[in-house]
Design a protein around this motif. Structure first.
Motif, short mmCIF file in Angstrom:
data_model
loop_
_atom_site.label_atom_id
_atom_site.label_comp_id
_atom_site.label_asym_id
_atom_site.label_seq_id
_atom_site.Cartn_x
_atom_site.Cartn_y
_atom_site.Cartn_z
N THR A 283 0.83 -1.20 0.00
CA THR A 283 0.00 0.00 0.00
C THR A 283 0.87 1.25 0.00
O THR A 283 1.97 1.26 0.56
CB THR A 283 -0.93 0.05 1.23
N PHE A 284 0.35 2.29 -0.64
CA PHE A 284 0.94 3.63 -0.59
C PHE A 284 -0.12 4.57 -0.03
O PHE A 284 -1.29 4.48 -0.38
CB PHE A 284 1.38 4.09 -1.98
N ARG A 285 0.32 5.48 0.82
CA ARG A 285 -0.62 6.41 1.45
C ARG A 285 0.05 7.77 1.57
O ARG A 285 1.21 7.87 1.99
CB ARG A 285 -1.02 5.90 2.83
N ALA A 286 -0.67 8.83 1.20
CA ALA A 286 -0.14 10.18 1.32
C ALA A 286 0.05 10.54 2.80
O ALA A 286 -0.81 10.24 3.63
CB ALA A 286 -1.07 11.18 0.66
N VAL A 287 1.19 11.15 3.12
CA VAL A 287 1.48 11.56 4.50
C VAL A 287 2.02 12.99 4.49
O VAL A 287 2.47 13.48 3.45
CB VAL A 287 2.51 10.61 5.16
N PRO A 288 1.98 13.68 5.65
CA PRO A 288 2.55 15.03 5.72
C PRO A 288 4.06 14.99 5.47
O PRO A 288 4.70 13.93 5.53
CB PRO A 288 2.24 15.47 7.15
N GLU A 289 4.63 16.15 5.20
CA GLU A 289 6.08 16.24 4.97
C GLU A 289 6.84 15.57 6.11
O GLU A 289 6.53 15.73 7.28
CB GLU A 289 6.50 17.71 4.88
N SER A 290 7.85 14.77 5.74
CA SER A 290 8.53 13.96 6.74
C SER A 290 9.98 13.73 6.33
O SER A 290 10.54 14.49 5.54
CB SER A 290 7.78 12.61 6.88
N GLN A 291 10.57 12.67 6.83
CA GLN A 291 11.93 12.29 6.50
C GLN A 291 11.91 11.16 5.49
O GLN A 291 11.15 10.20 5.64
CB GLN A 291 12.68 11.83 7.76
N GLU A 292 12.74 11.25 4.46
CA GLU A 292 12.80 10.21 3.44
C GLU A 292 13.65 9.04 3.95
O GLU A 292 14.82 9.20 4.26
CB GLU A 292 13.42 10.75 2.16
N VAL A 293 13.03 7.86 4.02
CA VAL A 293 13.75 6.69 4.51
C VAL A 293 13.03 5.42 4.05
O VAL A 293 11.81 5.39 3.96
CB VAL A 293 13.86 6.72 6.05
N LEU A 294 13.81 4.41 3.74
CA LEU A 294 13.28 3.08 3.44
C LEU A 294 13.94 2.08 4.36
O LEU A 294 15.17 2.09 4.55
CB LEU A 294 13.57 2.68 1.99
N ILE A 295 13.12 1.18 4.94
CA ILE A 295 13.62 0.11 5.80
C ILE A 295 13.21 -1.22 5.18
O ILE A 295 12.04 -1.43 4.85
CB ILE A 295 13.04 0.21 7.22
N VAL A 296 14.18 -2.12 5.04
CA VAL A 296 13.91 -3.48 4.57
C VAL A 296 14.24 -4.41 5.73
O VAL A 296 15.35 -4.38 6.27
CB VAL A 296 14.76 -3.84 3.33
N ILE A 297 13.27 -5.26 6.11
CA ILE A 297 13.44 -6.16 7.26
C ILE A 297 13.29 -7.59 6.79
O ILE A 297 12.40 -7.92 6.00
CB ILE A 297 12.39 -5.85 8.34
N GLY A 298 14.16 -8.46 7.28
CA GLY A 298 14.09 -9.86 6.90
C GLY A 298 15.21 -10.67 7.52
O GLY A 298 15.74 -10.32 8.58
N ALA A 299 15.57 -11.75 6.85
CA ALA A 299 16.63 -12.64 7.34
C ALA A 299 17.59 -12.92 6.18
O ALA A 299 17.15 -13.14 5.05
CB ALA A 299 16.04 -13.94 7.87
N GLY A 300 18.88 -12.90 6.50
CA GLY A 300 19.88 -13.17 5.47
C GLY A 300 19.83 -12.20 4.31
O GLY A 300 19.97 -12.60 3.14
N LEU A 301 19.66 -10.92 4.60
CA LEU A 301 19.48 -9.93 3.55
C LEU A 301 20.79 -9.61 2.82
O LEU A 301 21.85 -9.53 3.44
CB LEU A 301 18.92 -8.63 4.14
N SER A 302 20.68 -9.42 1.52
CA SER A 302 21.82 -9.02 0.70
C SER A 302 21.68 -7.53 0.40
O SER A 302 20.88 -7.13 -0.45
CB SER A 302 21.87 -9.81 -0.61
N LYS A 303 22.48 -6.71 1.07
CA LYS A 303 22.39 -5.26 0.85
C LYS A 303 22.76 -4.91 -0.58
O LYS A 303 22.12 -4.05 -1.20
CB LYS A 303 23.31 -4.53 1.82
N GLU A 304 23.77 -5.59 -1.13
CA GLU A 304 24.22 -5.29 -2.48
C GLU A 304 23.11 -5.56 -3.50
O GLU A 304 22.83 -4.73 -4.37
CB GLU A 304 25.45 -6.12 -2.82
N ARG A 305 22.45 -6.71 -3.36
CA ARG A 305 21.40 -7.07 -4.32
C ARG A 305 20.18 -6.15 -4.16
O ARG A 305 19.63 -5.68 -5.16
CB ARG A 305 21.00 -8.52 -4.09
N ILE A 306 19.77 -5.89 -2.93
CA ILE A 306 18.58 -5.06 -2.68
C ILE A 306 18.81 -3.62 -3.14
O ILE A 306 17.96 -3.03 -3.80
CB ILE A 306 18.17 -5.13 -1.20
#
Length: 313
Positions: A283-306
């Motif tokens: 889902t995407f939802r409009a929000v007031p002005e904020s801080q730009e950030v993305l968080i990816v949560i999981g197990a055995g994550l590959s930062k390079e690939r993501i």
């Protein structure tokens, strides 16, 4: 004694959305509340999304996530000590979807917290469209977060059939049994309503639902470092590009076992959007002005690939 509620549930279940409605109900009753946020990531996205609640009757506090278990417990205890002197009628704790619920009760039993606080309601949010295929770690978290709940609140019920809701409840009870917990949830212990239709009586019931003390087999994820998170600050990506990238990340095993992607992105000069994505729903939802950030949560994550799929260095 200050009552302290725990709002728990797995990643993407809708805890923050529910907490907003619950907090507004308590404030309408004249309560002064504190909200304590703990997110599994370097930046607390949920804290950003709750800013609209801040005011004379509501204060927001946070604990940094992603640390070891003892450090987190110490920070939790220290924060509750400082909040205990702030004159709140009630405190709401929203932990990460990756959380050891026993920490909540163990901390409240410590001196001097046991003289200031009493456990209120433990409310577990459960996605009515729960994925049938969960990892061993996800199954354990589902059981541990539900075992002590006073009530289960199903989320997104309007998006699923009655048959799917029944399957989800059966899945929960099966998971509890597999974890060695004797508890089995009946319909009377589960609130199954579209959240747009929740009434004052519903919220009053939840505020008084208390909790249960149940045993289950413990797994220690702290030493195994089963879960991790990646944080991308100020990502430059459009909403459409992010949608396609998120779908690709969930579908690509080389990215690791991704549980959730969430964050806030700027999609125009004055337009900001919140993304909340799991394998089953985005889902995407409009929000007031904020801080730009993305968080990816999981197990055995590959930062390079993501980061490559996101187009972020």
């Amino acid at each position: 004694m200050i009552k302290i509620d725990l709002i728990t549930g797995f990643l993407g279940s809708g805890k923050t959305t529910f907490l907003k409605q619950y907090a507004k109900y308590l404030m309408a009753q004249g309560k002064n509340i504190g909200i304590l946020e703990n997110d599994f990531g370097a930046v607390n996205v949920d804290m950003l999304l709750l800013q609209e609640l801040r005011g004379d009757q509501c204060e927001l506090e946070m604990i940094s996530g992603g640390c070891d278990k003892e450090t987190h417990r110490r920070r939790f205890r220290t924060k509750l000590i400082s909040m205990g002197m702030s004159g709140y009628d009630r405190i709401l704790v929203e932990p990460s979807g990756i959380y050891d619920v026993d920490e909540f009760f163990d901390t409240l039993y410590d001196e001097p917290l046991n003289r200031w606080y009493e456990a209120g309601s433990v409310i577990t949010i459960l996605d009515a469209g729960l994925d049938e295929k969960l990892s061993e770690e996800e199954e354990y978290l589902l059981a541990s977060e539900a075992a002590n709940a006073g009530k289960i609140v199903l989320s997104k019920v309007q998006n699923v059939s009655e048959e799917k809701k029944e399957e989800t409840i059966a899945h929960l009870n099966r998971t509890l049994e597999q974890a060695g917990c004797r508890r089995q949830f009946s319909d009377a212990e589960i609130l199954q309503k579209n959240w747009d239709d929740l009434t004052e009586d519903d919220f009053k019931m939840l505020s008084e639902c208390s909790y249960r003390s149940e045993d289950y087999r413990k797994l220690d994820f702290g030493e195994q470092q089963t879960f991790d998170s990646l944080c991308f600050l100020e990502p430059k990506i459009t909403e459409e590009a992010l949608k396609k990238a998120a779908e690709a990340i969930f579908a690509d095993p080389s990215c690791g076992n991704v549980f959730r992607i969430k964050g806030i992105v700027k999609t125009g000069e004055t337009v900001w959007s919140e993304i909340n994505a799991t394998r089953e729903q985005m889902t995407f939802r409009a929000v007031p002005e904020s801080q730009e950030v993305l968080i990816v949560i999981g197990a055995g994550l590959s930062k390079e690939r993501i980061s490559g799929i996101l187009g972020i260095k």
